[in-house]
Write an enzyme that holds these catalytic residues in place. Sequence first.
Site: not given
Length: 325
Positions: A84, A205, A250
């Site tokens: 991310d 995701k 994450c």
Amino acid sequence: MVHSENATDTTNTVSNNNNTILGNQSQSIAEQLSQLTGNSVKDSEKIMNSWLGKRQWDLTTSVQFDQEVLSRLRSLRVALLVVDFQNDFVDGSLKIGDGDAGQDPANAIGPLNELLQLNTWDLVVYTKDWHPHNHISFLSQAHNSDREMEKKDENRTLNFFDSVQFMKPIKTEQILYPDHCIQKSWGSDIHPEVHIAPKAEYIMKGVDPYLDSYSAFNDNNGRSKTELEDVLHREGIDAVVIAGLAYDICVRFTCLDAVKQNFLAAVIPECSAGLMKKGIEESESAFKKHGVAMISKEEAKGITDGEFLPQEWVQKIALAKKSSE
Ligand SMILES: [Zn+2]
């Protein structure tokens, strides 16, 4: 990845059962393991001896250790997983640098790029938080008619980072964030300064409007998987080296799921940035507990050229491969 052959030279050259030679030999394996892991010879011996169990070091067990543990360690296929690293988390709507940990993601880009520019990874994967505009994690959408919170949450004033309990359409506990990483928006693009490795894989995701996904493997309720596990298996990956944003959210859950899915895992704090001090502490104690190695950028480089191995990986391979006695 190819490890240097000299890790086991001695195993194949023992020509008799002289105990001194065999003693030296296991000692020498321990020394070489220590060079690879950076840990003490004693620590390596401990791992070797728990692999050995009640047996003795002799020609058979030494050869067996070489075949079951060392040769496996020499031939690991390793993926670099970048979690991310997207505009919204660097300098957009959900800046990780604004958290109380004060870790600016911009500082992680330089060291991360050094790793991304190596061509020695067996696979590079980028994950993207990839939300629909009405995602369940957005405070702005909390009172939409298609969802329902517990009464106590429904009736109070909600703020960013509050945790609420949704009851419908899916029962899930959720922290509320500013809108971020909306599919195909600027905020969801990987930050332009992050090096893009050729032939990389991309995993999206958080695509379900009603479920968040901190881990790059599974949604937060464990209902559905992303493609990550299949991609790693398809590429024959044994170990994942993980870095990115946010370290305590994450990255944390991706690391822990990697271990759950039986991959060897390591995380690189200096190529990551975390949001909250407390979350970072909790993440690191979870990493220690579950065998996620915390490594430096230089150690990550060492993994790809066979010069370094995390002790946790050696331990996991040795214990998983323990022979029957
Ligand atoms: Zn998100």
